[in-house]
Design a protein around this motif. Sequence first.
Motif, short mmCIF file in Angstrom:
data_model
loop_
_atom_site.label_atom_id
_atom_site.label_comp_id
_atom_site.label_asym_id
_atom_site.label_seq_id
_atom_site.Cartn_x
_atom_site.Cartn_y
_atom_site.Cartn_z
N ALA A 18 0.86 -1.19 0.00
CA ALA A 18 0.00 0.00 0.00
C ALA A 18 0.89 1.24 0.00
N VAL A 19 0.61 2.18 -0.90
CA VAL A 19 1.46 3.36 -1.08
C VAL A 19 0.60 4.61 -1.07
N ARG A 20 1.08 5.62 -0.40
CA ARG A 20 0.50 6.96 -0.50
C ARG A 20 1.62 7.94 -0.80
N ALA A 21 1.43 8.76 -1.82
CA ALA A 21 2.39 9.81 -2.18
C ALA A 21 1.65 11.13 -2.25
N GLN A 22 2.27 12.17 -1.71
CA GLN A 22 1.67 13.50 -1.75
C GLN A 22 2.79 14.52 -1.90
N ALA A 23 2.53 15.57 -2.70
CA ALA A 23 3.59 16.53 -3.00
C ALA A 23 3.01 17.92 -3.21
N TYR A 24 3.90 18.90 -3.33
CA TYR A 24 3.52 20.29 -3.57
C TYR A 24 3.03 20.49 -4.99
N GLY A 25 3.40 19.57 -5.90
CA GLY A 25 3.05 19.71 -7.31
C GLY A 25 2.61 18.38 -7.88
N GLU A 26 2.45 18.33 -9.18
CA GLU A 26 1.85 17.17 -9.83
C GLU A 26 2.80 15.98 -9.85
N LEU A 27 2.28 14.82 -9.45
CA LEU A 27 3.04 13.58 -9.51
C LEU A 27 3.13 13.09 -10.95
N ALA A 28 4.25 12.44 -11.28
CA ALA A 28 4.41 11.87 -12.61
C ALA A 28 4.49 10.35 -12.57
N ARG A 29 5.24 9.80 -11.61
CA ARG A 29 5.40 8.35 -11.56
C ARG A 29 5.53 7.89 -10.10
N ILE A 30 4.91 6.74 -9.83
CA ILE A 30 5.17 6.02 -8.59
C ILE A 30 5.63 4.64 -9.01
N GLU A 31 6.83 4.26 -8.62
CA GLU A 31 7.43 3.02 -9.09
C GLU A 31 7.79 2.13 -7.91
N VAL A 32 7.51 0.85 -8.05
CA VAL A 32 7.85 -0.15 -7.04
C VAL A 32 9.12 -0.85 -7.49
#
Length: 443
Positions: free
Chosen positions: A238-252
């Motif tokens: 389970a992954v959660r990503a959050q940032a100040y700007g737009e996400l491009a990729r989440i890689e395992v």
Amino acid sequence: DEPELDDFYRYAFDVCEYDFWAVTDHAENTSPYQWWSIQKLADVLHVPDRFVPFYGFEWTSATGHQNVVYESATRGAPIYSSTAEGSATPAQLWAHLRDAGQRSLTIPHHPGSAMVPFDWSYHDEGMMRLVEVFQACRGNYEADGCFRQFSDGTLSGTFVQDGLLAGHRFGLIGSSDHGNGAGYVGAYAEALTREAIFDALHARRTMAATTRDVVVDARLDGTFMGGVAAPSSHPTLAVRAQAYGELARIEVVTPAGVVRRAAREPEVPAGQVAVPLRVEWSTGETSHTDWSGRLRVEGGTVLATRYWSPEIVDVTVDGIAWKAETRNFRSQYGAQRGGVELTVLGPPDAVVRVDTAAGAGAVRLGDLATPTTVGAGRVELARGEQGTLMLQRGTGGLLGLGTDALTTSWELDVTEPTWVYVRVILEDGEMAWSSPIWVAPPA
């Protein structure tokens, strides 16, 4: 040749907005008075629940540089130099630190640097709980061929992934060096106190980031990053990503490479391929090479993105131009490398042509499309006394996912003991990493 110690503190507090930090100067250059001052200032400027400094120093040897961080429970912690008798090897350093009277960590500093690579044959899981994966002064040391790879990352077998493949267990952090920029380590702690932060660092409950305001949280069957999961053949990540700007990729990422990915793929016309590329220059024996140049796709196009490698100065439908210089610092630092990233689209018989001030060459797009691993499929375009011009599989152009926060999960297949971590890349090229989680298959 650098600012005073209190200037670094002002920078850490006012500019970087760190919650916690440690200044880690070379023990070999630190006098007893300076070491006393480092500890005193860490206590004087300690603001519980707001700003938490730790005592620290850098231990420097031919086996690699390690940043030592104390829990800082009591002032008077000892400092050890690699040039002093009895603390010249990592094993001697670790033995001294265990006898120092308070908890401490040693963090390999700029692994993957050909100047002073870290020797992964040295390891102490009780002391070496964290490793620096990114440094604002230099770049990324994740693996050979990685995105934003530091120009000094030229020696295979010395990168962070090489340490993981050797069987070592460590969490990941980002940091800086010599006051250049700011790298970040996020610690999942119960409170902003020395004890709680150190507990989180020691437990490897950390993430690394190239900039502020990027967060990643990864859990494997409920086991938090940095931990060891129970044996399972099909664990869920389970992954959660959050940032100040737009996400491009989440890689395992596992020892097998990227096994799962959330990404926006480019639209590819029928009969064409999309190939993420890195144009790379590795300098030769000369001390300075200008390899500014242009790439053009004959019969194809370049993927249009909102952000580009900083070296790129011009973009057209079928090409890019860049300005870049690469140095050789000779005996002290060795040969350097540099690169620019883009994605090329076209039929397999399209021709990618590269012209630079240091060399030129061309290759069919289809010959670059077959490999699927970053860093693979390297094609040498030109070689001379100045260096080598290459095309290889890269990260390529980044397309936004249309959100600055994403929660997702993947089921993984585990047939042998392994590790897994998450890499996050933003549309503008900033990055974050979770610490690994280790898992073994059922007996």
